[in-house]
Design a protein around this motif. Sequence first.
Motif, short mmCIF file in Angstrom:
data_model
loop_
_atom_site.label_atom_id
_atom_site.label_comp_id
_atom_site.label_asym_id
_atom_site.label_seq_id
_atom_site.Cartn_x
_atom_site.Cartn_y
_atom_site.Cartn_z
N ALA A 293 -3.07 -2.95 8.17
CA ALA A 293 -2.58 -1.61 8.51
C ALA A 293 -1.27 -1.29 7.80
CB ALA A 293 -2.40 -1.49 10.02
N GLY A 294 -0.80 -2.20 6.96
CA GLY A 294 0.37 -1.87 6.15
C GLY A 294 1.58 -2.74 6.37
N LYS A 295 1.39 -3.96 6.91
CA LYS A 295 2.53 -4.85 7.05
C LYS A 295 2.96 -5.37 5.67
CE LYS A 295 2.63 -6.12 11.84
NZ LYS A 295 3.06 -7.16 12.76
N ALA A 296 3.94 -6.24 5.65
CA ALA A 296 4.61 -6.60 4.40
C ALA A 296 3.67 -6.98 3.24
CB ALA A 296 5.62 -7.71 4.65
N PRO A 297 2.76 -7.96 3.39
CA PRO A 297 1.96 -8.36 2.24
C PRO A 297 1.16 -7.21 1.63
CG PRO A 297 1.78 -9.97 4.00
CD PRO A 297 2.48 -8.79 4.58
N VAL A 298 0.52 -6.42 2.48
CA VAL A 298 -0.29 -5.30 1.98
C VAL A 298 0.60 -4.19 1.43
CG1 VAL A 298 -1.88 -3.46 2.67
CG2 VAL A 298 -2.29 -5.81 3.41
N GLY A 299 1.71 -3.93 2.10
CA GLY A 299 2.62 -2.90 1.61
C GLY A 299 3.13 -3.22 0.22
N ILE A 300 3.44 -4.50 -0.03
CA ILE A 300 3.90 -4.92 -1.35
C ILE A 300 2.77 -4.78 -2.37
CG2 ILE A 300 4.66 -6.91 -2.72
CD1 ILE A 300 6.08 -7.89 -0.11
N ALA A 301 1.58 -5.25 -2.00
CA ALA A 301 0.45 -5.22 -2.92
C ALA A 301 0.10 -3.80 -3.33
CB ALA A 301 -0.76 -5.89 -2.26
N GLN A 302 0.21 -2.87 -2.39
CA GLN A 302 -0.16 -1.49 -2.70
C GLN A 302 0.85 -0.80 -3.60
OE1 GLN A 302 -0.82 0.09 1.28
NE2 GLN A 302 -2.98 -0.44 1.21
N ARG A 303 2.06 -1.33 -3.69
CA ARG A 303 3.07 -0.77 -4.60
C ARG A 303 3.25 -1.58 -5.87
NH1 ARG A 303 8.34 1.72 -1.64
NH2 ARG A 303 9.19 1.27 -3.71
N ALA A 304 2.55 -2.69 -5.96
CA ALA A 304 2.70 -3.55 -7.14
C ALA A 304 2.06 -2.89 -8.36
CB ALA A 304 2.05 -4.91 -6.88
N PRO A 305 2.61 -3.14 -9.55
CA PRO A 305 2.00 -2.61 -10.78
C PRO A 305 0.60 -3.20 -10.99
CG PRO A 305 4.21 -3.48 -11.19
CD PRO A 305 3.82 -3.92 -9.81
N GLU A 306 -0.25 -2.45 -11.63
CA GLU A 306 -1.61 -2.94 -11.89
C GLU A 306 -1.60 -4.16 -12.80
OE1 GLU A 306 -4.14 0.12 -13.33
OE2 GLU A 306 -3.99 1.35 -11.51
N THR A 307 -0.55 -4.33 -13.55
CA THR A 307 -0.45 -5.46 -14.47
C THR A 307 -0.06 -6.76 -13.77
OG1 THR A 307 1.82 -4.77 -14.95
CG2 THR A 307 0.09 -4.01 -16.46
N SER A 308 0.35 -6.67 -12.51
CA SER A 308 0.74 -7.86 -11.76
C SER A 308 -0.41 -8.37 -10.90
CB SER A 308 1.94 -7.55 -10.85
OG SER A 308 3.06 -7.11 -11.58
N THR A 309 -0.47 -9.68 -10.72
CA THR A 309 -1.45 -10.29 -9.82
C THR A 309 -0.75 -10.64 -8.51
OG1 THR A 309 -2.73 -11.21 -11.66
CG2 THR A 309 -3.04 -12.22 -9.48
N VAL A 310 -1.30 -10.18 -7.40
CA VAL A 310 -0.70 -10.43 -6.09
C VAL A 310 -1.51 -11.50 -5.36
CG1 VAL A 310 0.01 -9.44 -3.89
CG2 VAL A 310 0.13 -8.06 -5.97
N ILE A 311 -0.85 -12.57 -4.99
CA ILE A 311 -1.47 -13.69 -4.28
C ILE A 311 -0.79 -13.83 -2.92
CG2 ILE A 311 -1.94 -16.17 -4.26
CD1 ILE A 311 -3.41 -14.79 -6.48
N ALA A 312 -1.58 -14.00 -1.86
CA ALA A 312 -1.03 -14.20 -0.52
C ALA A 312 -1.18 -15.66 -0.11
CB ALA A 312 -1.74 -13.30 0.49
#
Length: 373
Positions: A293-312
Amino acid sequence: MKILMMPDSFKSSLSAEKVAWILGESFSQVFPSAQIELLPVGDGGEGTLDALSQNVTMKEEWQTVSGWDGQPFSMRYMHFQEQAFFEMADLVGLPMFSEEQRRPLDFLTVGLGELVLQLQTMGIKKIYIGIGGSATVDGGIGFAAGLGYRFYDKAGHLLQPNGRSLAKIARIDDSNVPMLTTEIYAVTDVKNVLCGEAGASYVFGPQKGLKSEELATTDQALRQVYDLVDEKLPDVPGSGAGGGLAASIAGFAKGKIIHGIDFVLDVLAFDQRAEAADLIIVGEGKMDQQSMAGKAPVGIAQRAPETSTVIAICGSVDQQVLDFSDYGITACFPIIGQPASLDEALEKAEVNLQRTGLNVARLIKKARSQSFD
């Protein structure tokens, strides 16, 4: 290679700072020449202020206010320039009470309003209140009482400003409320509304100690009170955060409700820092539907550049959450390696995190077609 370490805290186990440091050490073993930036975060819940203070120079101060039991309480806040930050959880946070001690309708939040007035007197122009991790469901009337509001029943009796009084409120008196010139922001870690099945009572009440037979009556009482304040507020996203404190800040203090992780990312200048990031490592104690629903991990991922890989990398992962790619997260790794009790998992969190961080880093290095040694 640039890596941003941006975990939230693992509740009851490791602070965000500790998690970031452990992951940073693990990844540096595999990528010794990488530029690894430690940016522990919070999303408005408890620990947000500590995470921010690692990256923003702020001065820590204390003021005496009314505590959760009405007794004097030394309340922490931090400030820089003409802005101040404090957390609801420091006054009445869920971790402060055992399950047997939890009484969400009895605890007071008056001290939060008192602190706002004290800060305004000091010349503070903007106040940000982190309202996650609370132990109350009082609709924020305690906070309002701290600002000077008074609540009366039909017979004209002054009511105690706690959740148990919600259903009795017939009149609200604002004659003792000073003019609020400070901008006040409710920094929320969830987007739940105040009332209804997705509201403060039904969703968060049980974990705070609300009994099953109290859920509907509390929900109805919250709606009844805000019919007197602003009948639109109970349906505003985020108004249910902090047991309704967010609604109170918006309704009684004419403040604004803002999404916690976006606020933190703005303070950290995330968009600029992330421009050249190859990897962004996020995490929290448990990834579940609330995370989505938008807590820290998802909030960060949704603002990350498309060129970055987000791993939790998380303490545990809810089995109901199957596809993280829909939220911008490439993969999610729980750190628990074998069946264990909750106490055992919390006790071994540090070693489990070290092991998992190292393995994930090795996997990433192997999967990429070149070495960054």
